[in-house]
Design an enzyme around this catalytic site. Structure first.
Site, PDB file in Angstrom:
ATOM      1  N   LYS A  56       0.819  -1.408  -0.081  1.00 66.01           N
ATOM      2  CA  LYS A  56       0.138   0.080  -0.113  1.00 66.01           C
ATOM      3  C   LYS A  56       0.799   1.224  -0.067  1.00 66.01           C
ATOM      4  CE  LYS A  56      -1.584   2.707   3.037  1.00 66.01           C
ATOM      5  NZ  LYS A  56      -1.533   4.028   2.375  1.00 66.01           N
ATOM      6  N   SER A 102       5.421   6.970  10.317  1.00 71.24           N
ATOM      7  CA  SER A 102       5.444   7.605  11.848  1.00 71.24           C
ATOM      8  C   SER A 102       5.758   6.729  12.880  1.00 71.24           C
ATOM      9  CB  SER A 102       4.296   8.341  11.874  1.00 71.24           C
ATOM     10  OG  SER A 102       3.018   7.844  11.958  1.00 71.24           O
ATOM     11  N   GLU A 143      10.215   0.535  10.420  1.00 73.73           N
ATOM     12  CA  GLU A 143      11.169   1.736  10.290  1.00 73.73           C
ATOM     13  C   GLU A 143      10.372   2.993  10.348  1.00 73.73           C
ATOM     14  OE1 GLU A 143      12.725   4.610   9.319  1.00 73.73           O
ATOM     15  OE2 GLU A 143      12.944   3.807   7.073  1.00 73.73           O
ATOM     16  N   CYS A 145      13.432  10.254   7.149  1.00 73.07           N
ATOM     17  CA  CYS A 145      13.383   9.923   8.605  1.00 73.07           C
ATOM     18  C   CYS A 145      14.883   9.914   9.324  1.00 73.07           C
ATOM     19  CB  CYS A 145      12.960   8.468   8.544  1.00 73.07           C
ATOM     20  SG  CYS A 145      13.822   7.370   7.386  1.00 73.07           S
ATOM     21  N   GLU A 204      10.172  14.663  16.091  1.00 77.68           N
ATOM     22  CA  GLU A 204      10.429  14.617  14.426  1.00 77.68           C
ATOM     23  C   GLU A 204       9.827  15.981  13.701  1.00 77.68           C
ATOM     24  OE1 GLU A 204       9.298  11.177  12.341  1.00 77.68           O
ATOM     25  OE2 GLU A 204      11.516  11.342  11.197  1.00 77.68           O
TER      26      GLU A 204
HETATM   27  P1  NAI Z   1       1.970   7.923   8.471  1.00 72.88           P
HETATM   28  O1  NAI Z   1       2.744   7.081   9.481  1.00 72.88           O
HETATM   29  O2  NAI Z   1       0.507   8.161   8.981  1.00 72.88           O
HETATM   30  O3  NAI Z   1       1.820   7.414   7.010  1.00 72.88           O
HETATM   31  C1  NAI Z   1       2.692   6.197   6.614  1.00 72.88           C
HETATM   32  C2  NAI Z   1       1.693   5.174   5.771  1.00 72.88           C
HETATM   33  O4  NAI Z   1       0.990   4.618   6.809  1.00 72.88           O
HETATM   34  C3  NAI Z   1       0.954   5.704   4.721  1.00 72.88           C
HETATM   35  O5  NAI Z   1       0.873   4.836   3.757  1.00 72.88           O
HETATM   36  C4  NAI Z   1      -0.268   5.683   5.344  1.00 72.88           C
HETATM   37  O6  NAI Z   1      -1.665   5.512   4.666  1.00 72.88           O
HETATM   38  C5  NAI Z   1      -0.335   4.495   6.379  1.00 72.88           C
HETATM   39  N1  NAI Z   1      -1.200   4.254   7.369  1.00 72.88           N
HETATM   40  C6  NAI Z   1      -1.659   5.528   8.226  1.00 72.88           C
HETATM   41  N2  NAI Z   1      -2.355   4.897   9.168  1.00 72.88           N
HETATM   42  C7  NAI Z   1      -2.154   3.855   9.317  1.00 72.88           C
HETATM   43  C8  NAI Z   1      -2.920   2.533  10.156  1.00 72.88           C
HETATM   44  N3  NAI Z   1      -3.510   2.731  11.148  1.00 72.88           N
HETATM   45  N4  NAI Z   1      -2.414   1.286   9.609  1.00 72.88           N
HETATM   46  C9  NAI Z   1      -1.619   1.088   8.947  1.00 72.88           C
HETATM   47  N5  NAI Z   1      -1.153   1.949   7.933  1.00 72.88           N
HETATM   48  C10 NAI Z   1      -1.671   3.273   8.007  1.00 72.88           C
HETATM   49  O7  NAI Z   1       2.531   9.370   8.341  1.00 72.88           O
HETATM   50  P2  NAI Z   1       1.944  10.739   7.928  1.00 72.88           P
HETATM   51  O8  NAI Z   1       0.618  10.965   8.492  1.00 72.88           O
HETATM   52  O9  NAI Z   1       1.902  10.892   6.426  1.00 72.88           O
HETATM   53  O10 NAI Z   1       2.962  11.809   8.190  1.00 72.88           O
HETATM   54  C11 NAI Z   1       2.942  12.160   9.566  1.00 72.88           C
HETATM   55  C12 NAI Z   1       4.253  12.277  10.328  1.00 72.88           C
HETATM   56  O11 NAI Z   1       5.062  11.040  10.501  1.00 72.88           O
HETATM   57  C13 NAI Z   1       5.495  13.096   9.634  1.00 72.88           C
HETATM   58  O12 NAI Z   1       5.229  14.537   9.794  1.00 72.88           O
HETATM   59  C14 NAI Z   1       6.637  12.479   9.931  1.00 72.88           C
HETATM   60  O13 NAI Z   1       7.133  13.191  11.234  1.00 72.88           O
HETATM   61  C15 NAI Z   1       6.258  11.173  10.104  1.00 72.88           C
HETATM   62  N6  NAI Z   1       6.788  10.180   9.059  1.00 72.88           N
HETATM   63  C16 NAI Z   1       7.823   9.753   9.314  1.00 72.88           C
HETATM   64  C17 NAI Z   1       8.458   8.896   7.950  1.00 72.88           C
HETATM   65  C18 NAI Z   1       9.590   8.162   8.160  1.00 72.88           C
HETATM   66  O14 NAI Z   1       9.939   7.610   7.045  1.00 72.88           O
HETATM   67  N7  NAI Z   1      10.226   7.901   9.281  1.00 72.88           N
HETATM   68  C19 NAI Z   1       7.674   8.635   6.908  1.00 72.88           C
HETATM   69  C20 NAI Z   1       6.276   9.439   6.939  1.00 72.88           C
HETATM   70  C21 NAI Z   1       6.062  10.190   8.002  1.00 72.88           C
END
Ligand code: NAI
Length: 804
Positions: free
Chosen positions: A192, A245, A266, A300, A397
């Protein structure tokens, strides 16, 4: 402006990349995309779509299918149906498919780079020169592993169907990090993509078709968090791999705790960028540009916390500001742009909010005078000074182009500040002294350390975090292990629940223990054996003052073991933390101590067999003691042989992959093999330098008395091993929730395995369990070796440049 004038001003002119190929691709699809399931495009069952927009303009690029639970189910079924054939292919056949994907990525590299930039907002210079080449490299590298798999991992098999959820910051690269190792090891995939950036994943689905990949091997279901949730919860998924996140990572840990899904996470980071006074400051500032302004800081492992040695802080800040004024911010399709657009409005709001909060907490904010494009989501490069180490901008972050600067005086203080975070993904160290740099690198709690360089990645070098940055590694040999299990493991029979420590605890709870008729106060028959707890190298009375009865196989009371409680566990963890002598001992010294343990166990063989036989019978007791001697020898042998590696990434760097101990590990020991089970779990941890707080078998906790005599006479430093007897499920809770326990190994029935995972959700502790399966500890193939050592260590990659 004339050429002569330009020559004087040295201003950049616009150098736009032509988007026509990408636009034509979008138009060819009528800017509407279905889901890629079982090798074909299927409209979402609920008929819903969402928009993906170009963050540099805010304009819609296309509508994309919103996958629901029914679509996820169809995709998982397709992946399951494809699984058997895919895993049965020869390694060479799988290698050819991966090779074909690598070639196709290269062939379509410009389209993919432009599409990535349009969907994500990152400068095309980055997507063209970094993201897409790394994607191709990842498929080539794993084509190689597919080819070598049977020779290199003869004892392993794929997990099965893998659910993968990726973020928006490196959309296609994260897809490659997930899909390439999964396919190479014979898994099938449901992936996904992130809702902000689904387009390159959909283009990749077309490449899968072009490569002739069998239907169902790769399925791509677009959608938002609810789609991800449906994938996580699907009962027929064998493993979840997630990048995103920490908050969502935690939710996924909770949602999978009661299942047997394997999990790799990760997550976020707040990586330190440490500059010592002897560093080459110009290089360090250039490193910082890559460290925090690469991909608008939406990385990240971004070096978002600048730690400067106090003596150079002022001139360094001056140079950083000068460099910041030359960073070009603007439309990301311009090839001369350094900083593009933030992925979405909500992320821009979040950055603005956090910076405002940092300023409210006392930070001073500096931004270069620059005009931002009128449309789209842009945020200027930002430097926050006077940041207090506890401020939100130093701890959380931000995921934007924002650098929080702090100072330190000594290397020791630098390490303390650097490690003062719940995360542990990456770090940078800048010093011209190799001694200082490597000394500091060794002490940083992070999965990657870049010495005098920043943000370098390669498929051969495992990437992943310590602590709340997640667990598991992506890339390298270690990354493959995330997608495989020992062949015997899945077939191992389930442990009967009645044999489990958890049930014993439940029984006890029902009876209202402690202070029950079963405790020492109430049972007065002749006691031939009482033991104490073993904490910090000393025998200790339990805080509760209660003990638990220990019975022979025929029900006779054999003795009493202390009923340890939360306070005892805390004392034991503190002692384990202080036992630095063990983690700092040389591998040779650790081996010597272990051999000495074996020697002393042989001396006391008869006596220990005698006691143990009362519970497990003479035959098993003899086998356990003799098996333990051999097991100790095995881990004494491994102690100085379980080495890391040196990688040669395609840069002027080497990456030193070091097996580091995890730290302090809480161990719930198997119930049915009180001695051999204890050694089989505690020894691999000790061999590589961890310290341990062990809860021995509830069936025969009296073994503790034998063990502490053994350790005391074998030069084991106090605190390296601590033993707290009691009810496993109760002690597990304190261990799992304790922030200074770095990992839990829990070997019992299914219920306690699930409890261990659920209880560790809060601080995202690494948890390793037997998934409630019976392990034959008497069989060395199951009970010892690399599988255990791999779980007892975490890999740190230290990148060191060479040459001028
Ligand atoms: P997120 O963690 O919500 O999104 C990442 C992925 O997880 C997306 O594909 C999303 O659709 C999916 N997702 C969301 N909720 C889920 C759930 N309950 N179960 C399974 N999958 C789910 O990140 P978001 O909201 O886009 O960004 C928020 C913050 O997260 C950013 O500001 C940043 O601080 C952090 N982040 C960190 C990343 C990293 O590589 N460490 C990457 C993206 C965001």
């Amino acid at each position: 402006m004339s050429i002569a004038e330009k020559f004087v001003s040295m201003d950049y002119g616009p150098a736009p990349e032509d988007p026509k190929e990408a636009t034509a691709w979008l138009d060819r699809h009528e800017r509407r995309f279905a889901l890629f399931i079982n090798g074909e495009w299927r409209t979402p069952r609920a008929g819903q779509y969402f928009d993906t927009v170009d963050p540099s303009t805010g304009e819609k690029l296309a509508s994309v299918g919103q996958g629901g639970a029914a679509d996820i189910d169809a995709a998982v079924r397709a992946a399951r149906a494809a699984s058997e054939k895919w895993r049965a292919l020869t390694p060479h056949a799988r290698a050819r498919y991966l090779y074909a994907l690598a070639r196709l990525v290269q062939r379509h590299s410009r389209l993919l780079a432009v599409l990535e930039t349009m969907d994500n907002g990152k400068p095309v210079r980055e997507s063209r020169d970094i993201d897409i080449p790394l994607v191709a490299r990842h498929f080539y590298y794993h084509a190689g592993w597919a080819q070598l798999l049977a020779q290199e991992f003869p004892e392993y098999e794929p997990c099965g169907v893998v659910g993968q959820i990726i973020p928006w910051n490196f959309p296609l690269l994260m897809l490659a990090w997930k899909i390439a190792p999964a396919l190479a090891t014979g898994n099938t995939v449901v992936l996904k993509p992130a809702e902000f950036t689904p387009l390159t994943a959909l283009a990749f689905a077309e490449l899968c078709q072009e490569a002739g990949l069998p239907a169902g091997v790769v399925n791509i279901v677009t959608g938002d968090g609810t789609t991800g949730e449906a994938l996580v919860k699907h009962p027929d998924v064998d493993k979840i791999a997630f990048t995103g996140s920490t908050e969502v990572g935690r939710a996924i840990r909770g949602a999978t705790a009661a299942s047997h899904k394997r999990l790799s996470l990760e997550l976020g980071g707040k990586s330190p960028f440490i500059i010592f006074e002897d560093a080459d400051l110009d290089s360090a500032v250039e490193g910082l540009v890559d460290g925090i302004w690469f991909n608008q800081g939406q990385v990240c492992c971004a070096g978002s916390r600048l730690l400067m040695q106090e003596s150079i802080a002022e001139p360094l800040i001056g140079r950083i500001r000068d460099r910041m004024t030359t960073l070009r911010i603007g439309p990301p399709l311009d090839k001369a742009i350094d900083i593009g657009a933030i992925v979405a409005g909500v992320q821009l709001d979040r950055i603005q909010r956090m910076v405002a909060q940092g300023v409210a907490e006392g930070a001073t904010c500096w931004q270069p005078q620059t005009s931002l494009p009128a449309r789209g989501f842009y945020y200027p490069p930002t430097l926050l000074c006077n940041v207090h180490p506890t401020s939100i901008v130093a701890q959380e972050e931000i995921f934007g182009p924002v650098l929080a600067a702090m100072t330190f005086r000594t290397p020791r203080e630098a390490v303390e500040l650097a490690n003062n975070t719940v995360y542990g993904l990456a770090s940078c160290v800048w010093s011209e002294s190799i001694n200082v740099a490597l000394h500091v690198a060794a002490q940083l709690k992070a999965g990657v350390v870049w010495v005098n360089c920043a943000n370098l990645f390669d498929a051969a070098c495992g990437f992943g975090g310590y602590r709340e940055s997640g667990y598991g590694r992506e890339g390298g040999r270690e990354g493959l292990l995330e997608y495989m299990e020992p062949k015997w493991f899945k077939q191992a029979p389930k442990l009967a629940a009645s044999e489990s420590p958890l049930l014993a605890a439940k029984d006890a709870a029902r009876k209202g223990a402690p202070g029950e008729e079963e405790t020492a106060a109430a049972s007065t028959p002749a006691i031939d054996h009482t033991v104490k707890l073993y904490i910090g190298g000393k025998q200790a009375r339990p805080d509760s003052g209660y003990s638990m009865p220990v019975r022979a196989a025929d029900g006779r009371l054999l003795g009493e073991a202390p009923l340890g409680n939360r306070k005892d566990i805390r004392n034991a963890v503190e002692a384990a933390h202080k036992a630095e002598a063990w983690s700092k001992a040389t591998a040779h010294n650790r081996a010597q101590v272990l051999y000495y343990c074996a020697e002393n166990l042989v001396q006391r063989r008869g006596e220990i067999i005698h006691g143990l036989a009362e519970v497990v019978g003479e035959k098993q007791a003899t086998a356990e003691v003799d098996g333990s001697v051999s097991r100790i020898f095995s881990y004494a042998a491994w102690a100085d042989k379980f080495d890391g590696a040196v990688h040669n990434p395609p840069f002027r760097n080497i990456a030193i992959a070091m097996n580091e101990p995890i730290g302090t590990v809480g161990v719930i020991c198997p119930a049915d093999t009180p001695l051999l089970g204890f050694f089989s779990l505690v020894l691999p941890l000790l061999a590589v330098g961890n310290t341990v707080v062990a809860v021995p078998s509830e069936k025969y906790p009296l073994i503790t008395g034998d063990l502490y005599q053994l350790f005391d006479t074998s030069d084991m430093p106090g605190g390296a091993v601590n033993i707290v007897t009691g009810y496993a499920s109760q002690l597990l809770k304190t261990l799992a929730e304790h922030d200074d326990v770095d990992a839990i190994w829990c070997y019992g029935d299914e219920a306690i395995a699930a409890a261990a995972k659920a209880m560790s959700t809060g601080n995202l502790k690494q948890v390793w369990t037997n998934e409630g399966r019976a392990i034959d500890w008497f069989d060395a193939k199951q009970g010892e070796g690399r599988w255990f050592l791999e779980h007892a260590t975490q890999l740190k990659n230290i990148w060191v440049p060479y040459g001028e």
